[in-house]
Each structure stands twice: as C-alpha cells, then as structure tokens.
Design a protein around this motif. Structure first.
Motif, PDB file in Angstrom:
ATOM      1  N   UNK A 154       0.898  -1.486   0.234  1.00  0.00           N
ATOM      2  CA  UNK A 154       0.109  -0.086   0.061  1.00  0.00           C
ATOM      3  C   UNK A 154       0.778   1.244  -0.164  1.00  0.00           C
ATOM      4  N   UNK A 155       0.361   2.376  -0.492  1.00  0.00           N
ATOM      5  CA  UNK A 155       0.964   3.472  -0.265  1.00  0.00           C
ATOM      6  C   UNK A 155       1.556   4.043   1.073  1.00  0.00           C
ATOM      7  N   UNK A 156       0.763   3.892   1.963  1.00  0.00           N
ATOM      8  CA  UNK A 156       1.270   4.089   3.463  1.00  0.00           C
ATOM      9  C   UNK A 156       2.468   3.150   3.917  1.00  0.00           C
ATOM     10  N   UNK A 157       2.514   1.982   3.496  1.00  0.00           N
ATOM     11  CA  UNK A 157       3.529   0.748   3.627  1.00  0.00           C
ATOM     12  C   UNK A 157       4.868   1.619   2.822  1.00  0.00           C
ATOM     13  N   UNK A 158       4.654   2.155   1.674  1.00  0.00           N
ATOM     14  CA  UNK A 158       5.635   2.603   1.042  1.00  0.00           C
ATOM     15  C   UNK A 158       6.323   3.772   1.489  1.00  0.00           C
ATOM     16  N   UNK A 159       5.292   4.485   2.115  1.00  0.00           N
ATOM     17  CA  UNK A 159       5.709   5.898   2.862  1.00  0.00           C
ATOM     18  C   UNK A 159       6.384   5.592   4.064  1.00  0.00           C
ATOM     19  N   UNK A 160       6.067   4.503   4.880  1.00  0.00           N
ATOM     20  CA  UNK A 160       6.612   4.345   5.894  1.00  0.00           C
ATOM     21  C   UNK A 160       8.246   3.957   5.500  1.00  0.00           C
ATOM     22  N   UNK A 161       8.414   2.978   4.738  1.00  0.00           N
ATOM     23  CA  UNK A 161       9.728   2.514   4.190  1.00  0.00           C
ATOM     24  C   UNK A 161      10.748   3.701   3.839  1.00  0.00           C
ATOM     25  N   UNK A 162       9.923   4.559   2.994  1.00  0.00           N
ATOM     26  CA  UNK A 162      10.738   5.721   2.645  1.00  0.00           C
ATOM     27  C   UNK A 162      11.126   6.670   3.769  1.00  0.00           C
ATOM     28  N   UNK A 163      10.348   6.787   4.666  1.00  0.00           N
ATOM     29  CA  UNK A 163      10.487   7.569   5.869  1.00  0.00           C
ATOM     30  C   UNK A 163      11.847   7.207   6.525  1.00  0.00           C
ATOM     31  N   UNK A 164      11.936   5.848   6.787  1.00  0.00           N
ATOM     32  CA  UNK A 164      13.126   5.409   7.374  1.00  0.00           C
ATOM     33  C   UNK A 164      14.370   5.523   6.731  1.00  0.00           C
ATOM     34  N   UNK A 165      14.178   5.365   5.122  1.00  0.00           N
ATOM     35  CA  UNK A 165      15.311   5.433   4.404  1.00  0.00           C
ATOM     36  C   UNK A 165      15.859   6.849   4.720  1.00  0.00           C
ATOM     37  N   UNK A 166      14.936   7.895   4.389  1.00  0.00           N
ATOM     38  CA  UNK A 166      15.224   9.315   4.539  1.00  0.00           C
ATOM     39  C   UNK A 166      15.964   9.577   5.696  1.00  0.00           C
ATOM     40  N   UNK A 167      15.170   9.048   6.696  1.00  0.00           N
ATOM     41  CA  UNK A 167      16.014   9.490   8.078  1.00  0.00           C
ATOM     42  C   UNK A 167      17.330   9.084   8.313  1.00  0.00           C
ATOM     43  N   UNK A 168      17.516   7.802   7.752  1.00  0.00           N
ATOM     44  CA  UNK A 168      18.956   7.302   7.893  1.00  0.00           C
ATOM     45  C   UNK A 168      19.786   8.131   6.814  1.00  0.00           C
ATOM     46  N   UNK A 169      19.437   8.629   5.750  1.00  0.00           N
ATOM     47  CA  UNK A 169      20.231   9.370   4.834  1.00  0.00           C
ATOM     48  C   UNK A 169      20.532  10.806   5.390  1.00  0.00           C
ATOM     49  N   UNK A 170      19.525  11.483   5.937  1.00  0.00           N
ATOM     50  CA  UNK A 170      19.462  12.640   6.536  1.00  0.00           C
ATOM     51  C   UNK A 170      20.578  12.492   7.674  1.00  0.00           C
ATOM     52  N   UNK A 171      20.429  11.740   8.519  1.00  0.00           N
ATOM     53  CA  UNK A 171      21.386  11.661   9.623  1.00  0.00           C
ATOM     54  C   UNK A 171      22.699  11.365   9.107  1.00  0.00           C
ATOM     55  N   UNK A 172      23.104  10.348   7.976  1.00  0.00           N
ATOM     56  CA  UNK A 172      24.307  10.296   7.778  1.00  0.00           C
ATOM     57  C   UNK A 172      24.946  11.529   7.069  1.00  0.00           C
ATOM     58  N   UNK A 173      24.081  12.192   6.638  1.00  0.00           N
ATOM     59  CA  UNK A 173      24.528  13.430   6.080  1.00  0.00           C
ATOM     60  C   UNK A 173      24.927  14.467   7.044  1.00  0.00           C
ATOM     61  N   UNK A 174      24.247  14.581   8.231  1.00  0.00           N
ATOM     62  CA  UNK A 174      24.603  15.448   9.334  1.00  0.00           C
ATOM     63  C   UNK A 174      25.781  14.962   9.909  1.00  0.00           C
ATOM     64  N   UNK A 175      26.162  13.546   9.981  1.00  0.00           N
ATOM     65  CA  UNK A 175      27.259  12.885  10.530  1.00  0.00           C
ATOM     66  C   UNK A 175      28.349  13.197   9.583  1.00  0.00           C
ATOM     67  N   UNK A 176      28.392  13.218   8.454  1.00  0.00           N
ATOM     68  CA  UNK A 176      29.263  13.416   7.200  1.00  0.00           C
ATOM     69  C   UNK A 176      29.794  14.999   7.611  1.00  0.00           C
TER      70      UNK A 176
END
Length: 184
Positions: free
Chosen positions: A17-39
């Motif tokens: 479902x779109x909410x399931x996809x959105x949830x997975x994307x949110x987890x990925x986006x959080x990891x990317x944003x955190x990684x870039x802040x750490x970088x």
C-alpha cells in the motif's frame, strides 16, 4: 564508509500500500539525513548544539520530501502522489518528534517541522529536477539553508560547497534509487 540502504521488500511478490511504501521511505530518508549530518561533522564542520544538528537533519528531510514528490509526479496519478507524499511527510514528522524528544526532552517538535516543510515546498517549487537529479539552484538552496543553520564560524565557512558538491547530490541519488526499488 558508504551508507548501505536496504530498499527491497522481503516478500517481493506482495502488493504494498502507499502508506507502507511511505513508511519505508521515511525510514530510509531519516537514515540518509542522519548520515549527511554525521558526514558534515566528519568533514570537520561543527555544530554548536544537538538542536543545530537536528535542524540540519530536518533540512535534509525537507529536501528529500521534495525529491520524493518530483519522483512521484513522474510515476503516480495526482491522488496517489498526494497520498504517498502526505503519508511520507507524516511518518517523517513522527521520526522528528520521537528523536527530538529523546534528545531534547518533551515538547512539540513536529509542528515546527511541518512549518519548515511547507516553507521549503514553496521555495523548492521553483527549482529544476530532471532525470539527472536536482539542478544547481535546488542544491544551492539546500546548501544555503544548512549554511544558515550552522552559522558563520570559520570552520563552517565552506559547508555550502560540501552540501552542493557532494552531500546533496549523494543524498538525492541514494534516495532516488530506494524510491525506484520500493515503488517500481
């Protein structure tokens, strides 16, 4: 070390479902944003506080929501696009609220994040995004927003260049691949 993102469904045959996809994307986006802040920190740019670091993460999240919206525009009808992006933003708001609360204590951290998303949506709407990813102006705007957040300390003078030349493009590329894997 490169950021490893898992962007394939465990049971690939099942419709999501779109909410399931959105949830997975949110987890990925959080990891990317955190990684870039750490970088940024690893590249010797400095943060004055945890609040500042969380603000940088939120800027990357606002940027990634724009990337998701541009990618969804190319693949989904308007109603599905709206549902996906709304659920994605809502999940990210939950991540911001939970992580900020864990780090800074109780408070309303979601409402200011939503206000930031709305402001950035208006600003980013004017900038180009094509098959090669975000245009120069879009990356410059992200870099300028982060430069403004980290301040003008001598060690932070070139943060805009780091964001424009490396981190923003890298975040967009990683996220676009995950988006294609999850939505494709």
């Amino acid at each position: 070390m490169a950021l490893r993102i898992k962007s394939h469904w465990m049971n690939e045959g099942r419709e999501r479902s779109l909410p399931e996809i959105a949830s997975a994307l949110a987890s990925i986006a959080w990891r990317i944003a955190l990684d870039k802040a750490i970088t940024l920190h690893c590249e010797r740019f400095t943060y004055a506080s945890d609040v500042q670091r969380l603000e940088v993460i939120q800027e990357y999240l606002a940027f990634l929501i724009q990337i998701a919206d541009r990618l969804a525009y190319a693949q989904l009808n308007d109603a599905n696009r709206r549902e996906l992006i709304t659920a994605f933003a809502s999940k990210l708001c939950g991540h911001v609220q939970d992580n900020s609360q864990d780090l800074l204590g109780s408070g309303d951290y979601g409402s200011p994040f939503i206000a930031r998303l709305n402001q950035r949506a208006d600003e980013y709407a004017e900038f180009q995004f094509d098959d090669d990813g975000p245009g120069y102006a879009l990356l410059r705007h992200l870099g300028l927003a982060i430069q403004t957040l980290v301040g003008d300390a001598p060690e932070n003078r070139w943060v805009i260049d780091q964001v424009m030349d490396r981190d923003g493009s890298d975040a967009s590329r990683i996220f676009a691949k995950a988006f294609a894997d999850l939505c494709g």
